[in-house]
Design an enzyme around this catalytic site. Sequence first.
Site, PDB file in Angstrom:
ATOM      1  N   PRO A 770      -1.594  -0.883 -19.265  1.00 44.53           N
ATOM      2  CA  PRO A 770      -3.062  -0.800 -19.375  1.00 44.53           C
ATOM      3  C   PRO A 770      -3.570   0.622 -19.293  1.00 44.53           C
ATOM      4  O   PRO A 770      -3.155   1.392 -18.414  1.00 44.53           O
ATOM      5  CB  PRO A 770      -3.543  -1.646 -18.199  1.00 44.53           C
ATOM      6  CG  PRO A 770      -2.469  -2.669 -18.032  1.00 44.53           C
ATOM      7  CD  PRO A 770      -1.175  -1.957 -18.339  1.00 44.53           C
ATOM      8  N   CYS A 771      -4.480   0.951 -20.230  1.00 41.03           N
ATOM      9  CA  CYS A 771      -4.882   2.347 -20.373  1.00 41.03           C
ATOM     10  C   CYS A 771      -6.253   2.640 -19.795  1.00 41.03           C
ATOM     11  O   CYS A 771      -6.680   3.786 -19.800  1.00 41.03           O
ATOM     12  CB  CYS A 771      -4.856   2.742 -21.845  1.00 41.03           C
ATOM     13  SG  CYS A 771      -6.009   1.797 -22.856  1.00 41.03           S
ATOM     14  N   GLN A 772      -6.982   1.616 -19.304  1.00 43.05           N
ATOM     15  CA  GLN A 772      -8.349   1.877 -18.861  1.00 43.05           C
ATOM     16  C   GLN A 772      -8.395   2.914 -17.743  1.00 43.05           C
ATOM     17  O   GLN A 772      -9.327   3.708 -17.627  1.00 43.05           O
ATOM     18  CB  GLN A 772      -9.015   0.579 -18.382  1.00 43.05           C
ATOM     19  CG  GLN A 772      -9.209  -0.441 -19.489  1.00 43.05           C
ATOM     20  CD  GLN A 772      -8.035  -1.404 -19.563  1.00 43.05           C
ATOM     21  OE1 GLN A 772      -6.912  -1.067 -19.173  1.00 43.05           O
ATOM     22  NE2 GLN A 772      -8.294  -2.595 -20.068  1.00 43.05           N
ATOM     23  N   PHE A 774      -6.578   5.500 -17.392  1.00 42.96           N
ATOM     24  CA  PHE A 774      -6.377   6.858 -17.903  1.00 42.96           C
ATOM     25  C   PHE A 774      -7.504   7.313 -18.819  1.00 42.96           C
ATOM     26  O   PHE A 774      -7.661   8.488 -19.096  1.00 42.96           O
ATOM     27  CB  PHE A 774      -5.066   6.935 -18.703  1.00 42.96           C
ATOM     28  CG  PHE A 774      -3.847   6.514 -17.930  1.00 42.96           C
ATOM     29  CD1 PHE A 774      -3.517   7.106 -16.733  1.00 42.96           C
ATOM     30  CD2 PHE A 774      -3.017   5.517 -18.419  1.00 42.96           C
ATOM     31  CE1 PHE A 774      -2.385   6.723 -16.039  1.00 42.96           C
ATOM     32  CE2 PHE A 774      -1.881   5.134 -17.732  1.00 42.96           C
ATOM     33  CZ  PHE A 774      -1.561   5.733 -16.532  1.00 42.96           C
ATOM     34  N   SER A 775      -8.246   6.358 -19.349  1.00 44.23           N
ATOM     35  CA  SER A 775      -9.183   6.653 -20.422  1.00 44.23           C
ATOM     36  C   SER A 775     -10.264   7.631 -19.981  1.00 44.23           C
ATOM     37  O   SER A 775     -10.804   7.535 -18.881  1.00 44.23           O
ATOM     38  CB  SER A 775      -9.839   5.362 -20.912  1.00 44.23           C
ATOM     39  OG  SER A 775     -10.846   5.659 -21.857  1.00 44.23           O
TER      40      SER A 775
END
Length: 939
Positions: A770-772, A774-775
């Site tokens: 999941p990238c949220q 890092f976003s």
Amino acid sequence: MSIKTPNEISEAYYQFVDEFTQSDFEDEKLLGKFYTDYDIAGSMMRLLSKRYVCDTFSSELRIIDPFCGDGRLIVSLLSELQDLGKLSSNRLFISIWDIDENAVDTAKSDIAQFCESARLEYELDARQADAFVEYYAVRGKYDICVTNPPWSLLKPQKLFSKSNGEEAMVGYRNAIEQYDSYMKEAFTISQPSSKFGKWGTNLARCGTEVALRLIKSSGFCGIVSPASLLNDQVSSKLRSWIFENYKVINVSYYPAELKLYGSADISSITIVVKGGETDQNLSVRIYSDKDIYKEKKIEKAVFEYIKRTGFCIPLKTGIEAIPIMMYLEQLPSTDEFCDATELSFTRELDETRVKEKLLPNGKIEFAKGYMVDRYSFSSDRLFLNEEMVIPPLSSSMSKVVWRDVSRDSQVRRIKATLLPPGFICGNSLGVVYGSEAALLSLKMLLAIMNSMIFEYQARSMLVSNHVSAGIVKQIRVPRPSVDMDIIELVDRQLAGQDVEDAIELAVAHLYNLSAEEYEIIVDSFKLDQEKRANIVRQYREKSQDGEKKTMIFNHYASSLSELDMQVIKCVPPGGNWKNIPESVPSQRLAQIRESYKAGKGSRSTYYGRLRPDMPAYTINTYFNRPGNGCHMHYDQDRTISQREAARFQSFPDSFEFIGSLGAINNQIGNAVPPLLAYQIAKNIPFKGQFVDLFCGAGGLALGFIWAGWTPIIGNDIDNYAVETHKRNLGGDAIVGDINSQEVHDAIVDAAVAAKKANPNRPLFVLGGPPCQGFSTANTRRGAEDMRNWLFKSYASIVKVIRPDGFVFENVRGILNLDKGQFFEMIKAELKECVAEIKVNQVSAANFGVPQRRDRVIIIGGDADLVQGFNMKEISCVPKDGQLSLLPSVIGVEDAIGDLPPLQPGEDGSRYNYRFPAANLYQKFMRGEITAGEYLDSYL
């Protein structure tokens, strides 16, 4: 004999006109005087005036009407410019010309009176002059030209021979011949591509050329013209010149039924044009009354179709006809049908002095236009005099014949029947003939020609009362075949039974239009309501019985609040929150403005509307909201639909997302573009099998499958995402937390089993934790976000499985979290799994995906694999004024322009595509070509 100047030639011709005309009617007819209706003039001037921008480097505004008549167009223009405040700082220089001296005097008086009452500073040059000669000396000198050129053909008038002697007529013919020769030489672009005899110079076409040549490179032009300018078969050169050298802003169409020109039965148009630009953004208005119209913006794909047809615009059948015509364009033409079935077009007998060629008895019967009706023939029982005329071979064969003359007022304009051997047709009939072996094909052609779909196409091309063979040859027909049910119906109809509706429906189904498209065609005919309702109902019922409906999955646009709609209507394509006035009551907008003033970033994509010619911005999980990015449709007042977002992510239309609306938005926004994944897979020098961790909807997996890889197992904590994965990709996928022992063991067991079953097939692990966290869109991102630690779960699976390699995907924000220290930790963890890793920073738009989406791709494996991995960019995002060696990635309109239009809250999943795929990306999205075939277009 001395060579005359253009002025001398003009004077000689118009002197004869002045001497010969005996009445106002003759004068108006010969000079083509059709003065513009005041309301029509006002509408054109409003369109032009709103677009006109004053030249700040000039204190003078130069305006001309080279065919001024009574000056009403100039007065209307000045009135509109005055109302918009665009005359206050300019001195006016106004030129008005006309061949009619009385008209010039009237125009001079009315224009002067307006300027005086408005207290305008002006100079008025009013002259009796021939604009076709005078224009040359002042080409490119005017800021605005508005005009209604004469609507007439340059040819000798028979009415003059009744009242003038032979000597005078000889002089007249010499004068008109010299004038016509001058016009042919001076206006080569405006000359028709074909003529009947030596005459045919169209003064309205030449006048259009004059008007456009008078304006400056940045000037504006408004022209009133017969509607045939935009759809006849002989003006394609002029139309091409206009569209390729000027920006056509608007075309407005006024049908003949409005009776704007007295008793004359003429359809007309107005055109507003800008010089110095050629990028077309055309809108078309179709008027049903002088102040009632429907307006349609011409999409890029539709404009490309118009361009292919010689810039013909089917104004009479309506702009909604174009998508239907685009579909029909894929079918063979009548000419191709005839070639394939060994049928031939011909003309058989010239009807000039035809009575001399006929006898009351004989072997070959004569047929002419009025004798023919739909599926019937009524004979005069006259026969060919074979001693005077040698009968053509076609007279011994069966033939389909149709009336050449067909008036616009008729309910049905195509009237065709079948004649057996032993007939000869006058040139008031068109003829297609064939041998006995081709009789069934002739009957099929007869049924097709009498169909509404065939006639609908013909109507879009007809600009006169003649249904020529040239037009019939171009009309699209079903692919050649013999349908015995249709043959039987045709035989019954020819025998006198009334089965025409049954033939109509049978032929319509051969064309395979949707029920909605067929209904548009039927509605264009003036049928009684009961007949219309029965035909539409029967077609719809049969379509539902036999048609496999195409689904455009998830083409749903989110509902919007009243405030959302108020906001959206303020933002133009390419605009953002800065275009929204402060009078719109929004607390969020107020916060954005305060943040901007405080120097906390421009928030340039907030409340953004997409530009049709540019790729989309990053598709996130809240693309259904207008304020959280650039998510407004470029042309429709709504946010993009789920399918449109999926297309920007490169998911094909057959890919169905499962779950609630919010769940689907999450799946689309979190996905890896499959087209990007495909190119990752193609850069790995073998095809293998893979485990898909944090699989989501399956974007990464889908791209690898396209490249020939085989899925083993997928895993995600989102049950809707796993359902989507299984629905579209097949194979095994499990729901659950990757940190649970049960899920961990299931993934490992599946991978181990696959390695044992296929020991020679390489195995990879794919995934994007999941990238949220890092976003960069997450303003509270940091190492304390537990989602950021899931890379360890990914690495633990890799360490146990010991694959031949892995692909790790994430957002670019991963690089600078905690000043890059966190990314160093991730790399160290991944380096423990394989011999070597390589970090790649990629933008999806550089790989043929219509979206600006920046990502980090880490490839891991042995040294040869990693060092040889090199993703080569194939496209770029276009930048104004900058050149690139790479082709531009497709824009938003090319990516989604064929999808059916929607209102907020509307589900269009069962609607039809607007038109056939207009480019390779649309074909790729529809499954008509592969990913590789689409990407080859960039190479």
